[in-house]
Enzyme design. Structure first.
Site, PDB file in Angstrom:
ATOM      1  N   SER A  33       0.825  -1.203   0.000  1.00 29.89           N
ATOM      2  CA  SER A  33       0.000   0.000   0.000  1.00 29.89           C
ATOM      3  C   SER A  33       0.861   1.256   0.000  1.00 29.89           C
ATOM      4  O   SER A  33       1.972   1.249   0.532  1.00 29.89           O
ATOM      5  CB  SER A  33      -0.894  -0.011   1.254  1.00 29.89           C
ATOM      6  OG  SER A  33      -1.463   1.256   1.461  1.00 29.89           O
ATOM      7  N   TYR A  93      -1.425  -0.707  10.655  1.00 34.53           N
ATOM      8  CA  TYR A  93      -1.782  -1.342   9.365  1.00 34.53           C
ATOM      9  C   TYR A  93      -0.642  -1.136   8.370  1.00 34.53           C
ATOM     10  O   TYR A  93      -0.118  -2.089   7.795  1.00 34.53           O
ATOM     11  CB  TYR A  93      -3.084  -0.753   8.801  1.00 34.53           C
ATOM     12  CG  TYR A  93      -3.231  -1.016   7.324  1.00 34.53           C
ATOM     13  CD1 TYR A  93      -2.943  -0.018   6.405  1.00 34.53           C
ATOM     14  CD2 TYR A  93      -3.585  -2.269   6.854  1.00 34.53           C
ATOM     15  CE1 TYR A  93      -3.022  -0.272   5.054  1.00 34.53           C
ATOM     16  CE2 TYR A  93      -3.671  -2.531   5.508  1.00 34.53           C
ATOM     17  CZ  TYR A  93      -3.382  -1.517   4.603  1.00 34.53           C
ATOM     18  OH  TYR A  93      -3.452  -1.771   3.253  1.00 34.53           O
ATOM     19  N   LYS A 150       2.262  -3.843   6.629  1.00 38.39           N
ATOM     20  CA  LYS A 150       2.589  -3.965   5.205  1.00 38.39           C
ATOM     21  C   LYS A 150       4.106  -3.831   4.992  1.00 38.39           C
ATOM     22  O   LYS A 150       4.729  -4.570   4.243  1.00 38.39           O
ATOM     23  CB  LYS A 150       1.864  -2.891   4.391  1.00 38.39           C
ATOM     24  CG  LYS A 150       0.363  -3.085   4.280  1.00 38.39           C
ATOM     25  CD  LYS A 150       0.008  -4.286   3.428  1.00 38.39           C
ATOM     26  CE  LYS A 150      -1.483  -4.420   3.213  1.00 38.39           C
ATOM     27  NZ  LYS A 150      -1.842  -5.625   2.437  1.00 38.39           N
TER      28      LYS A 150
HETATM   29  C1  WQD Z   1      -9.340   9.615   1.090  1.00 36.25           C
HETATM   30  C2  WQD Z   1      -9.520  11.121   1.304  1.00 36.25           C
HETATM   31  C3  WQD Z   1      -9.802  11.715   3.610  1.00 36.25           C
HETATM   32  C4  WQD Z   1     -13.734   9.775   4.078  1.00 36.25           C
HETATM   33  C5  WQD Z   1      -6.849   4.561   3.073  1.00 36.25           C
HETATM   34  C6  WQD Z   1      -5.769   3.711   3.653  1.00 36.25           C
HETATM   35  C7  WQD Z   1      -4.931   3.133   2.561  1.00 36.25           C
HETATM   36  C8  WQD Z   1      -5.801   2.404   1.577  1.00 36.25           C
HETATM   37  C9  WQD Z   1      -6.877   3.332   1.036  1.00 36.25           C
HETATM   38  C10 WQD Z   1      -5.734   0.093   2.195  1.00 36.25           C
HETATM   39  C11 WQD Z   1      -8.739  11.630   2.517  1.00 36.25           C
HETATM   40  C12 WQD Z   1     -11.056  12.061   2.800  1.00 36.25           C
HETATM   41  C13 WQD Z   1     -12.517  10.225   3.567  1.00 36.25           C
HETATM   42  C14 WQD Z   1     -14.735  10.717   4.432  1.00 36.25           C
HETATM   43  C15 WQD Z   1     -13.283  12.513   3.738  1.00 36.25           C
HETATM   44  N1  WQD Z   1      -6.374   1.270   2.171  1.00 36.25           N
HETATM   45  N2  WQD Z   1     -12.314  11.573   3.398  1.00 36.25           N
HETATM   46  N3  WQD Z   1     -14.465  12.063   4.239  1.00 36.25           N
HETATM   47  O1  WQD Z   1      -7.073   7.494   3.950  1.00 36.25           O
HETATM   48  O2  WQD Z   1      -6.247   7.969   1.579  1.00 36.25           O
HETATM   49  O3  WQD Z   1      -6.261   5.650   2.418  1.00 36.25           O
HETATM   50  O4  WQD Z   1      -7.616   3.812   2.161  1.00 36.25           O
HETATM   51  O5  WQD Z   1      -4.702  -0.186   1.663  1.00 36.25           O
HETATM   52  O6  WQD Z   1      -4.006   2.241   3.137  1.00 36.25           O
HETATM   53  O7  WQD Z   1      -4.932   4.548   4.433  1.00 36.25           O
HETATM   54  O8  WQD Z   1      -8.409   6.771   1.927  1.00 36.25           O
HETATM   55  O9  WQD Z   1     -10.751   6.968   1.273  1.00 36.25           O
HETATM   56  O10 WQD Z   1     -10.171   6.988   3.755  1.00 36.25           O
HETATM   57  O11 WQD Z   1      -9.615   8.967   2.339  1.00 36.25           O
HETATM   58  O12 WQD Z   1     -13.077  13.735   3.587  1.00 36.25           O
HETATM   59  O13 WQD Z   1     -15.858  10.388   4.916  1.00 36.25           O
HETATM   60  O14 WQD Z   1     -10.887  11.395   1.561  1.00 36.25           O
HETATM   61  O15 WQD Z   1      -9.519  12.738   4.556  1.00 36.25           O
HETATM   62  O16 WQD Z   1      -8.270  12.938   2.211  1.00 36.25           O
HETATM   63  P1  WQD Z   1      -6.959   7.089   2.536  1.00 36.25           P
HETATM   64  P2  WQD Z   1      -9.814   7.370   2.370  1.00 36.25           P
END
Ligand code: WQD
Length: 332
Positions: free
Chosen positions: A124, A148, A152
């Protein structure tokens, strides 16, 4: 090839099963259904007109897991299985280390015993340290801020140590950025038993009226519009990357690491706008405080995968949004 896919009934795993079988590989799936359902297997068999070999196995039980290697001649492994909720990993680190690393050790012990020497590992982008320099290339500094991501990184190190000790052991590490969307057939997608973790599952819940509005976690980042920027990649493109990655088993080096992303960053507000454009559905939102552990911006330099694996993404952000909604409409 006979490919063992651990976690093969999961979101990315099931899409990769489709790509493998569509490219004439034989697939054996191991999954404990912790974050998936047997319905996914039924749909895969129906969609592919196959009767895919499936083992409902907890990989922590090595005696049970060994049956897979006794009963099948395995040529290569694609290893997806593992817990993946960043927030939960902070609250329950031992659960994440015990499971994600424990099942990998069992897998590697069985691979050694049965002389299986090829593995593609689902890593990741969270293994990268927060960086002012973007896009991220594969040689950028690594550093993790949650169990997490650390699990990885530890697995990446274990695989590389084994490869350094045995040059016949071939490792391909794929560092995924942000997979979203679903297969256009609408039968496979991101299962969300209960409250989702990631952005797109939240957006589709708002679109369905199950959530009143989307919370935007902060708009004071140093980004184009202040909201978080990520490299979103269609899950079908991501799955296709695994087929391309197979060719790396024949490369000179027995350890090959690739960023799998589009090379483009989209902000939260841009995702909302594109989802509304793709579906015609308004997504109300409220800006709230930042989510702990989030960083402002990261996206991939995906040139290495393009040059060495001839991998390029096919789907744009509108298809990602359309396909995510298409799945949600028909399934949850
Ligand atoms: C994306 C953006 C949030 C939800 C995670 C894991 C990563 C991978 C993918 C496994 C960010 C914003 C989110 C919401 C928001 N998973 N957001 N409101 O955190 O980049 O990555 O998922 O491998 O390892 O860390 O993904 O989709 O949670 O967030 O504003 O209700 O959307 O702040 O900027 P992230 P995400």
């Amino acid at each position: 090839m006979n490919i063992l896919i651990t976690g093969g009934l999961g979101y990315i795993g099931s899409h990769t099963v489709i790509e493998c079988i569509s490219n004439n590989h034989n697939v054996i799936i191991v999954d404990n259904l912790y974050n998936s359902s047997i319905e996914v297997l039924h749909r895969l068999n129906k969609f592919l007109n196959k009767d895919i070999k499936f083992y409902r196995t907890d990989m922590q039980n090595i005696v049970d897991f060994e049956k897979v290697f006794i009963e099948n001649k395995i040529d290569a492994v694609i290893h997806f299985a593992g817990y993946k909720a960043v927030g939960e990993s902070v609250k329950k680190p031992l659960k994440y280390y015990d499971n994600n690393i424990g099942i990998t050790i069992n897998l590697l012990k069985l691979m050694e015993k049965y002389n299986v020497k090829k593995i593609i590992f689902s890593s990741s982008a969270t293994v990268y340290k927060e960086s002012e320099i973007l896009p991220l290339t594969e040689n950028m500094p690594l550093g993790v801020t949650n169990p997490y991501g650390r699990s990885k990184l530890i697995i990446e190190d274990i695989l590389q140590d084994i490869a350094h000790a045995d040059n016949e052991f071939k490792v391909v590490i794929l560092r995924y950025f942000n997979p979203i969307g679903a297969h256009p057939c609408g039968m496979f997608g991101e299962e969300n038993n209960g409250i989702p973790n990631n952005l797109m599952p939240y957006i589709v819940k708002v679109a369905k009226g199950e959530l009143e509005y989307l919370r935007v976690f902060g708009d004071d980042y140093n980004t184009k519009d202040g909201t978080g920027v990520r490299d979103y990649i269609h899950v079908v493109d991501l799955a296709a990357a695994h087929i391309k990655a197979i060719k790396a088993f024949d490369f000179e080096s027995n350890v090959n690491i690739y960023n799998i992303g589009t090379g483009k960053g989209y902000s939260v507000l841009e995702i909302i706008n594109n989802f509304e454009k793709a579906t015609g559905i308004k997504i109300p939102y409220k800006v709230v405080e930042r989510r702990g552990g989030d960083i402002g911006e990261y996206y991939a330099d995906s040139q290495k995968a393009k040059k060495e694996l001839n991998f390029e993404t096919k789907y744009g952000i509108l298809e990602m949004c359309t396909d995510a909604w298409n799945y949600e409409k028909g399934n949850n």
